[in-house]
Design a protein around this motif. Structure first.
Motif, PDB file in Angstrom:
ATOM      1  N   LEU A  17     -18.001  29.259  19.531  1.00 46.08           N
ATOM      2  CA  LEU A  17     -18.757  28.273  18.771  1.00 46.08           C
ATOM      3  C   LEU A  17     -19.863  27.592  19.569  1.00 46.08           C
ATOM      4  O   LEU A  17     -20.387  26.567  19.147  1.00 46.08           O
ATOM      5  N   THR A  18     -20.250  28.170  20.699  1.00 43.90           N
ATOM      6  CA  THR A  18     -21.389  27.647  21.439  1.00 43.90           C
ATOM      7  C   THR A  18     -22.649  27.879  20.608  1.00 43.90           C
ATOM      8  O   THR A  18     -22.941  29.015  20.246  1.00 43.90           O
ATOM      9  N   PRO A  19     -23.368  26.818  20.249  1.00 48.78           N
ATOM     10  CA  PRO A  19     -24.543  26.990  19.378  1.00 48.78           C
ATOM     11  C   PRO A  19     -25.574  27.929  19.993  1.00 48.78           C
ATOM     12  O   PRO A  19     -25.967  27.774  21.138  1.00 48.78           O
ATOM     13  N   GLN A  24     -26.119  30.142  14.995  1.00 46.37           N
ATOM     14  CA  GLN A  24     -26.492  28.728  15.032  1.00 46.37           C
ATOM     15  C   GLN A  24     -26.598  28.234  13.597  1.00 46.37           C
ATOM     16  O   GLN A  24     -27.264  28.831  12.767  1.00 46.37           O
ATOM     17  N   LEU A  25     -25.905  27.150  13.339  1.00 43.30           N
ATOM     18  CA  LEU A  25     -25.850  26.585  11.999  1.00 43.30           C
ATOM     19  C   LEU A  25     -26.135  25.106  12.082  1.00 43.30           C
ATOM     20  O   LEU A  25     -25.347  24.398  12.714  1.00 43.30           O
ATOM     21  N   PRO A  26     -27.140  24.513  11.586  1.00 41.90           N
ATOM     22  CA  PRO A  26     -28.357  25.060  10.983  1.00 41.90           C
ATOM     23  C   PRO A  26     -29.353  25.490  12.060  1.00 41.90           C
ATOM     24  O   PRO A  26     -29.385  24.929  13.135  1.00 41.90           O
ATOM     25  N   ALA A  27     -30.150  26.477  11.717  1.00 46.79           N
ATOM     26  CA  ALA A  27     -31.142  26.995  12.656  1.00 46.79           C
ATOM     27  C   ALA A  27     -32.486  26.303  12.435  1.00 46.79           C
ATOM     28  O   ALA A  27     -32.657  25.537  11.497  1.00 46.79           O
ATOM     29  N   MET A  37     -30.111  31.994  20.835  1.00 42.72           N
ATOM     30  CA  MET A  37     -30.068  31.359  22.151  1.00 42.72           C
ATOM     31  C   MET A  37     -30.908  30.085  22.210  1.00 42.72           C
ATOM     32  O   MET A  37     -31.328  29.657  23.266  1.00 42.72           O
ATOM     33  N   HIS A  38     -31.203  29.490  21.060  1.00 43.02           N
ATOM     34  CA  HIS A  38     -31.864  28.196  20.962  1.00 43.02           C
ATOM     35  C   HIS A  38     -30.931  27.243  20.245  1.00 43.02           C
ATOM     36  O   HIS A  38     -30.100  27.667  19.457  1.00 43.02           O
ATOM     37  N   THR A  39     -31.068  25.963  20.494  1.00 45.08           N
ATOM     38  CA  THR A  39     -30.198  24.998  19.834  1.00 45.08           C
ATOM     39  C   THR A  39     -30.929  23.679  19.638  1.00 45.08           C
ATOM     40  O   THR A  39     -31.999  23.465  20.179  1.00 45.08           O
ATOM     41  N   GLY A  40     -30.336  22.834  18.838  1.00 45.69           N
ATOM     42  CA  GLY A  40     -30.881  21.507  18.588  1.00 45.69           C
ATOM     43  C   GLY A  40     -29.733  20.526  18.420  1.00 45.69           C
ATOM     44  O   GLY A  40     -28.555  20.904  18.397  1.00 45.69           O
ATOM     45  N   GLY A  41     -30.075  19.264  18.283  1.00 49.49           N
ATOM     46  CA  GLY A  41     -29.056  18.230  18.190  1.00 49.49           C
ATOM     47  C   GLY A  41     -28.169  18.367  16.963  1.00 49.49           C
ATOM     48  O   GLY A  41     -26.952  18.190  17.030  1.00 49.49           O
ATOM     49  N   HIS A  47     -21.583  22.289  15.092  1.00 49.15           N
ATOM     50  CA  HIS A  47     -20.638  23.137  15.818  1.00 49.15           C
ATOM     51  C   HIS A  47     -19.480  22.318  16.389  1.00 49.15           C
ATOM     52  O   HIS A  47     -18.356  22.806  16.459  1.00 49.15           O
ATOM     53  N   ALA A  48     -19.728  21.096  16.793  1.00 48.79           N
ATOM     54  CA  ALA A  48     -18.656  20.231  17.295  1.00 48.79           C
ATOM     55  C   ALA A  48     -17.665  19.884  16.186  1.00 48.79           C
ATOM     56  O   ALA A  48     -16.446  19.873  16.411  1.00 48.79           O
ATOM     57  N   VAL A  49     -18.166  19.626  14.995  1.00 51.25           N
ATOM     58  CA  VAL A  49     -17.280  19.331  13.861  1.00 51.25           C
ATOM     59  C   VAL A  49     -16.458  20.567  13.491  1.00 51.25           C
ATOM     60  O   VAL A  49     -15.247  20.471  13.240  1.00 51.25           O
ATOM     61  N   ILE A  50     -17.085  21.738  13.475  1.00 48.75           N
ATOM     62  CA  ILE A  50     -16.362  22.981  13.187  1.00 48.75           C
ATOM     63  C   ILE A  50     -15.311  23.242  14.265  1.00 48.75           C
ATOM     64  O   ILE A  50     -14.174  23.622  13.960  1.00 48.75           O
ATOM     65  N   TYR A  51     -15.659  23.025  15.532  1.00 49.23           N
ATOM     66  CA  TYR A  51     -14.725  23.208  16.644  1.00 49.23           C
ATOM     67  C   TYR A  51     -13.516  22.279  16.487  1.00 49.23           C
ATOM     68  O   TYR A  51     -12.371  22.715  16.621  1.00 49.23           O
ATOM     69  N   PHE A  52     -13.767  21.012  16.201  1.00 43.94           N
ATOM     70  CA  PHE A  52     -12.684  20.046  16.031  1.00 43.94           C
ATOM     71  C   PHE A  52     -11.771  20.445  14.878  1.00 43.94           C
ATOM     72  O   PHE A  52     -10.544  20.384  14.996  1.00 43.94           O
ATOM     73  N   ALA A  53     -12.359  20.865  13.763  1.00 47.52           N
ATOM     74  CA  ALA A  53     -11.552  21.264  12.607  1.00 47.52           C
ATOM     75  C   ALA A  53     -10.690  22.484  12.925  1.00 47.52           C
ATOM     76  O   ALA A  53      -9.491  22.508  12.615  1.00 47.52           O
TER      77      ALA A  53
END
Length: 69
Positions: A17-19, A24-27, A37-41, A47-53
């Motif tokens: 789940l590394t963005p 990447q969701l949302p891109a 291989m790009h990410t944003g805030g 991804h943190a919320v999905i990881y926690f769930a």
């Protein structure tokens, strides 16, 4: 005996789940981007919320245990 279930589940989910690594969701400009291989805030937050769930489901609801020893 040591319970390695939480360690393995957390590590695998963190890598998957590394963005930007697999998806990447949302891109930027799209809903989903694969292997960008790009990410944003906002992507980091999603991804943190999905990881926690998922980690909550696997460790608390299902109760994944891996015993070594």
């Amino acid at each position: 005996m040591a319970d390695w279930g939480p360690v393995v589940v957390a590590t695998v989910l963190f890598v998957l789940l590394t963005p930007g690594l697999l998806f990447q969701l949302p891109a930027q400009g799209r809903i989903v981007a694969f292997g960008s291989m790009h990410t944003g805030g906002l992507a980091i937050l999603v991804h943190a919320v999905i990881y926690f769930a998922l980690i909550t489901i696997f460790l608390i609801a299902i109760g994944v245990h891996i015993y070594a020893g």
